[in-house]
Motif scaffolding. Structure first.
Motif, mmCIF file in Angstrom:
data_model
loop_
_atom_site.group_PDB
_atom_site.id
_atom_site.type_symbol
_atom_site.label_atom_id
_atom_site.label_comp_id
_atom_site.label_asym_id
_atom_site.label_seq_id
_atom_site.Cartn_x
_atom_site.Cartn_y
_atom_site.Cartn_z
ATOM 1 N N PHE A 213 0.814 -1.212 0.000
ATOM 2 C CA PHE A 213 0.000 0.000 0.000
ATOM 3 C C PHE A 213 0.848 1.263 0.000
ATOM 4 N N ALA A 214 1.838 1.346 0.888
ATOM 5 C CA ALA A 214 2.661 2.560 0.976
ATOM 6 C C ALA A 214 3.447 2.796 -0.311
ATOM 7 N N LEU A 215 4.120 1.779 -0.794
ATOM 8 C CA LEU A 215 4.914 1.934 -2.008
ATOM 9 C C LEU A 215 4.037 1.998 -3.256
ATOM 10 N N GLY A 216 2.906 1.322 -3.215
ATOM 11 C CA GLY A 216 1.955 1.412 -4.323
ATOM 12 C C GLY A 216 1.398 2.819 -4.459
ATOM 13 N N ASP A 217 1.123 3.472 -3.328
ATOM 14 C CA ASP A 217 0.662 4.862 -3.353
ATOM 15 C C ASP A 217 1.746 5.791 -3.885
ATOM 16 N N LEU A 218 2.990 5.547 -3.501
ATOM 17 C CA LEU A 218 4.103 6.356 -3.999
ATOM 18 C C LEU A 218 4.250 6.174 -5.511
ATOM 19 N N ARG A 219 4.119 4.956 -5.993
ATOM 20 C CA ARG A 219 4.172 4.698 -7.434
ATOM 21 C C ARG A 219 3.033 5.431 -8.143
ATOM 22 N N ALA A 220 1.850 5.431 -7.537
ATOM 23 C CA ALA A 220 0.702 6.132 -8.121
ATOM 24 C C ALA A 220 0.962 7.633 -8.200
ATOM 25 N N GLU B 288 3.741 -1.164 -11.856
ATOM 26 C CA GLU B 288 4.896 -0.685 -12.591
ATOM 27 C C GLU B 288 4.510 0.511 -13.457
ATOM 28 N N LEU B 289 5.450 1.437 -13.605
ATOM 29 C CA LEU B 289 5.319 2.584 -14.485
ATOM 30 C C LEU B 289 6.514 2.575 -15.421
ATOM 31 N N LYS B 290 6.256 2.699 -16.718
ATOM 32 C CA LYS B 290 7.337 2.792 -17.704
ATOM 33 C C LYS B 290 7.105 4.043 -18.541
ATOM 34 N N VAL B 291 8.188 4.787 -18.743
ATOM 35 C CA VAL B 291 8.124 5.987 -19.580
ATOM 36 C C VAL B 291 9.223 5.856 -20.622
ATOM 37 N N GLY B 292 8.800 5.647 -21.870
ATOM 38 C CA GLY B 292 9.771 5.449 -22.934
ATOM 39 C C GLY B 292 10.673 4.266 -22.625
ATOM 40 N N ASP B 293 11.905 4.340 -23.089
ATOM 41 C CA ASP B 293 12.876 3.272 -22.842
ATOM 42 C C ASP B 293 13.787 3.559 -21.662
ATOM 43 N N PHE C 29 3.788 12.139 -14.291
ATOM 44 C CA PHE C 29 3.964 11.980 -15.730
ATOM 45 C C PHE C 29 2.697 12.290 -16.532
ATOM 46 N N GLN C 30 1.686 12.849 -15.898
ATOM 47 C CA GLN C 30 0.501 13.277 -16.625
ATOM 48 C C GLN C 30 0.707 14.657 -17.239
ATOM 49 N N GLY C 31 1.704 15.396 -16.741
ATOM 50 C CA GLY C 31 2.045 16.686 -17.326
ATOM 51 C C GLY C 31 2.922 16.503 -18.552
ATOM 52 N N VAL D 189 4.011 6.659 -22.074
ATOM 53 C CA VAL D 189 3.839 6.450 -20.636
ATOM 54 C C VAL D 189 2.893 5.271 -20.450
ATOM 55 N N VAL D 190 3.389 4.210 -19.784
ATOM 56 C CA VAL D 190 2.593 3.001 -19.564
ATOM 57 C C VAL D 190 2.449 2.767 -18.061
ATOM 58 N N ASP D 191 1.210 2.820 -17.583
ATOM 59 C CA ASP D 191 0.901 2.573 -16.174
ATOM 60 C C ASP D 191 0.328 1.168 -16.064
#
Length: 156
Positions: free
Chosen positions: A12-19, A60-65, A25-27, A52-54
Motif C-alpha cells: 500500500f505505501a509503495l503502491g501509493d508512492l508509485r501512483a 509498474e510505471l514505464k516511460v519510454g525506454d 507523468f501526466q504533465g 507512458v505506460v501505467d
C-alpha cells in the motif's frame, strides 16, 4: 538463500508512492535529476514524445525506454525500484521520500544513501535556469555538508 516478500504495508505505501509518480507523468514536461555531494545530473522528459505506460496489475510505471518505477518484493518487505538510464535507486518506505510543491510545479524527492533523485513535473517547460530551479526544489528537503547528506526532510 535470500527470501523476498512483498508485505501488505509495503504494497500500500509503495503502491501509493508509485501512483503519485504516475501522476507526475501526466504533465507534458518532467525533469529527473540525480544529486549527490559530487554534483547534479539532469534530464528532461517530454511525455508527448515518450510513451507512458501505467501497469497497475504489476505495480509498474514505464516511460519510454529510459524510466521505470516498480514495486518489488525484498527481504525488508518491499521496495520501490526507480531506474532512469544508468541510475537506479531503491526506496524501502517512509523516511525515504518527500513531496515538494513550488510555484513552478510539483516534485517527489527519493533518497537512497548519500544521493537523491528528483522527479519534477513542471507547469511549463523550463527554458532558463534549469539547474538552479531543480537544485532549489531538491534543496527544500535535502542538504549536503562536506560531502555528506546531513538533512533529509521526509514527508511521511
Amino acid at each position: 538463500m535470500a527470501v523476498s516478500t512483498l508485505d501488505t504495508h509495503a504494497l500500500f505505501a509503495l503502491g501509493d508512492l508509485r501512483a503519485k509518480l504516475v501522476k507526475q507523468f501526466q504533465g507534458r514536461f518532467v525533469y529527473v535529476t540525480e544529486q549527490n555531494a559530487e554534483g547534479l545530473y539532469m534530464a528532461e522528459i517530454d511525455t508527448e514524445d515518450a510513451l507512458v505506460v501505467d501497469d497497475k496489475q504489476r505495480l509498474e510505471l514505464k516511460v519510454g525506454d529510459h524510466f521505470r518505477a516498480a514495486v518489488l518484493p525484498s527481504r525488508e518487505g518491499g521496495k520501490l525500484e526507480v531506474r532512469f538510464r544508468d541510475i537506479r535507486i531503491n526506496v524501502y518506505g517512509q523516511g525515504d521520500y518527500a513531496f515538494v510543491s513550488v510555484p513552478d510545479g510539483e516534485g517527489i524527492v527519493l533518497r537512497e544513501g548519500q544521493g537523491v533523485m528528483l522527479v519534477f513535473a513542471a507547469n511549463e517547460q523550463v527554458r532558463e535556469g534549469l539547474g538552479k530551479t531543480l537544485k532549489a526544489v531538491t534543496g527544500k528537503v535535502a542538504k549536503w555538508r562536506k560531502g555528506e547528506l546531513t538533512t533529509f526532510k521526509a514527508s511521511e
